[in-house]
Design an enzyme around this catalytic site. Structure first.
Site, PDB file in Angstrom:
ATOM      1  CB  SER A   7      -0.913   0.006   1.237  1.00  0.00           C
ATOM      2  OG  SER A   7      -0.135  -0.091   2.416  1.00  0.00           O
ATOM      3  CG  ASN A  35      -3.239  -4.262  13.520  1.00  0.00           C
ATOM      4  OD1 ASN A  35      -2.767  -4.185  12.382  1.00  0.00           O
ATOM      5  ND2 ASN A  35      -3.627  -5.404  14.067  1.00  0.00           N
ATOM      6  CG  HIS A  52     -42.404  24.092  -7.155  1.00  0.00           C
ATOM      7  ND1 HIS A  52     -42.627  22.787  -6.775  1.00  0.00           N
ATOM      8  CD2 HIS A  52     -42.972  24.866  -6.195  1.00  0.00           C
ATOM      9  CE1 HIS A  52     -43.318  22.774  -5.638  1.00  0.00           C
ATOM     10  NE2 HIS A  52     -43.523  24.017  -5.257  1.00  0.00           N
ATOM     11  CE  LYS A 100     -22.245  26.841 -25.282  1.00  0.00           C
ATOM     12  NZ  LYS A 100     -22.360  25.387 -25.416  1.00  0.00           N
ATOM     13  CG  ASN A 112     -19.393  26.140 -22.550  1.00  0.00           C
ATOM     14  OD1 ASN A 112     -20.439  26.706 -22.874  1.00  0.00           O
ATOM     15  ND2 ASN A 112     -18.729  25.338 -23.364  1.00  0.00           N
TER      16      ASN A 112
HETATM   17  N1  ARG Z   1      -0.899  -1.085   5.733  1.00  0.00           N
HETATM   18  C1  ARG Z   1      -1.808  -1.530   6.757  1.00  0.00           C
HETATM   19  C2  ARG Z   1      -3.087  -0.691   6.765  1.00  0.00           C
HETATM   20  O1  ARG Z   1      -3.120   0.285   6.145  1.00  0.00           O
HETATM   21  C3  ARG Z   1      -1.155  -1.415   8.085  1.00  0.00           C
HETATM   22  C4  ARG Z   1      -1.655  -2.383   9.081  1.00  0.00           C
HETATM   23  C5  ARG Z   1      -1.336  -3.766   8.686  1.00  0.00           C
HETATM   24  N2  ARG Z   1      -1.521  -4.657   9.761  1.00  0.00           N
HETATM   25  C6  ARG Z   1      -1.443  -5.954   9.590  1.00  0.00           C
HETATM   26  N3  ARG Z   1      -1.582  -6.682  10.621  1.00  0.00           N
HETATM   27  N4  ARG Z   1      -1.267  -6.507   8.430  1.00  0.00           N
HETATM   28  O2  ARG Z   1      -4.057  -1.029   7.371  1.00  0.00           O
END
Ligand code: ARG
Length: 471
Positions: free
Chosen positions: A38, A125, A171, A298, A300
């Site tokens: 991510s 987490n 309306h 035009k 716009n």
């Molecule tokens: N990249 C994860 C998120 O955005 C971080 C937490 C991941 N935790 C895990 N136990 N895989 O939520």
């Protein structure tokens, strides 16, 4: 194993990269590595991640887990990393999954053994939940600023148009005359409530998950209130399972953003209508419009159309988050990683749209003559006529009927109500006197609604005064 995917990328094959790799005998499948990473999205949290880590390091020091040198090395390392990121020199590595592990890995590279101790009493987490709440707090600050700037613009424009009369519509049909300032101050009130909704969201979002660790808390004696205070949170979150798992604060934010976007879309729709040649109530300078590639005539109002259109994305993001959370059992699930794209996009889009709307309001060139001409069509003063009859002891229902007949007569003759001769009006109702023509004017009609929340120039001027004090 997807060997091809790993080819030419030795880092992905390097089990050492995985900070959680102890129990794993095989490297991660290349597809899985890409699918679960991510960092491209969440690297944007780096500043808040580093702030959170510094507070956590201070907590570990107080709990006796780190000695003074280790704490200092970690803090200096994290600050060096922040500087690297800001100089664009940080090598983000998708093999390290996310922003948290990228920064932690680099920290250990920079400061050695101490870096490996930072994740004591912490999990990604509670870390990510902390980061997102910190980030959201700043985003709400930016949005609040955007709203205030827009509200200033609205008040500024309104203050020049307390005497400008336009048709008020229901309306989309001519209803009663209103002042342009009154119309603009309706926008102001919507924006004021939008601000309040973001502040409400902030009040619930501003608690600290730090110390919740993975889900159950930590065995180390860390002072959660201290790290919460250091990070500017109002309090530590009261339940560790809840703190690592719920994203209701993100949903609330997206809901507040959706309502704001819906408001903006309504105002933009009005500007689009006002700007059409059929209405001609306002123009926007060329700099705020675009042309057509085929129709040379035009001009716009694309900016307002785009703000209106982007509302769809903002509402879509709210929906995405609600569905993301639906049915998730406690505690953290990886689903939650998907919260960031909708959240970031919502803030970015809304901040842009607020900026766009502020510019539009500042650039708007109203045409009071066109507004007045439109208000004088469509019998906008009919209710004033009926109210006049009520003051002469005609029950309102009868007055409504009589004025309805007068309107029919005016339509038949293609004239305004004030152009019907007194004799003809008296034939409809003997209670009508010469003074009726005084109430059948646009200015008389707006001036007569002189109470809190009314459209009279005086009432709107005090609303503007109050708005200025509020701002
Ligand atoms: N990249 C994860 C998120 O955005 C971080 C937490 C991941 N935790 C895990 N136990 N895989 O939520």
């Amino acid at each position: 194993m997807a060997k091809d995917g790993n080819k030419g990328n030795p880092q992905r094959d390097d089990p050492e990269k995985r900070l959680w790799g102890g129990r794993f005998a095989e490297p991660t499948d290349a597809f899985v590595a890409r699918f679960t990473a991510s960092v491209d999205v969440d690297k944007r949290l780096y500043h808040h991640d580093i702030r959170g880590s510094i507070a956590h390091a201070n907590g570990l020091r107080a709990a006796g887990v780190l000695d003074a040198d280790e704490r200092r090395a970690i803090v200096e390392g994290l600050e060096a990393i922040e500087a690297e990121i800001e100089r664009g020199e940080f090598a983000w590595d998708p093999a390290l999954e996310d922003v948290h592990m990228n920064i932690e890995a680099r920290l250990t590279e920079l400061v050695g053994e101490a870096g490996k101790k930072l994740h004591t009493a912490r999990s990604r987490n509670d870390q990510v939940a902390t980061d997102v709440r910190l980030w959201l707090r700043d985003a709400i600050g930016d949005i609040d600023l955007g709203l205030v700037q827009l509200m200033r613009g609205i008040v500024g424009l309104a203050s020049q148009h307390t005497e400008t009369v336009m048709p008020g519509l229901t309306h989309l049909q001519t209803a009663q005359p209103v002042t342009f300032a009154h119309h603009l101050m309706a926008w102001f009130e919507m924006a004021r409530r939008d601000r309040g909704r973001f502040q409400d969201c902030l009040a619930r979002a501003n608690v600290s998950p730090l110390g919740s660790a993975a889900l159950a808390g930590t065995t180390f004696p860390i002072d959660r209130a201290a790290s919460a205070g250091e990070l500017g949170f109002d309090a530590p979150a009261a339940n560790s399972l809840d703190a690592v798992s719920d994203r209701d604060f993100a949903v609330e934010f997206c809901a507040a953003a959706s309502l704001t976007a819906v408001h903006l879309s309504r105002w933009c729709e009005e500007v689009v209508l006002w700007m059409s040649p059929q209405w001609g109530f306002v123009t926007l300078p060329d700099a705020y419009c675009t042309g057509s590639s085929i129709m040379p005539q035009k001009k716009n109002p694309d900016v307002t159309e785009l703000v209106r259109g982007k509302t769809g994305r903002v509402i879509g993001n709210l929906n995405a988050l609600l569905v993301l959370m639906k049915g998730q059992p406690l505690a953290y699930n990886r689903d939650n990683q998907e919260d960031k794209l909708p959240l970031f996009d919502t803030a970015d889009t809304l901040i842009d749209c607020l900026d766009a709307m502020t510019r539009v309001v500042d650039a708007l060139e109203p045409n009071p003559a066109a507004m007045r001409a439109a208000a004088s069509k469509g019998f906008a003063v009919a209710t004033d006529f009926a109210d006049y009859l009520v003051r002469r002891d005609v029950p309102f229902r009868d007055a409504h009927e009589i004025v309805g007949k007068a309107v029919a007569l005016a339509v038949e003759r293609d004239v305004g109500l004030d152009e019907i001769p007194l004799g003809d009006l008296q034939a409809l109702c003997p209670a009508v006197g010469e003074d009726v023509y005084g109430v059948l004017t646009l200015d008389g009609a707006v001036a007569a609604r002189d109470h809190v929340g009314g459209t009279a120039p005086k009432a709107v001027a005090s609303a503007i005064e109050a708005a200025r004090r509020y701002l």
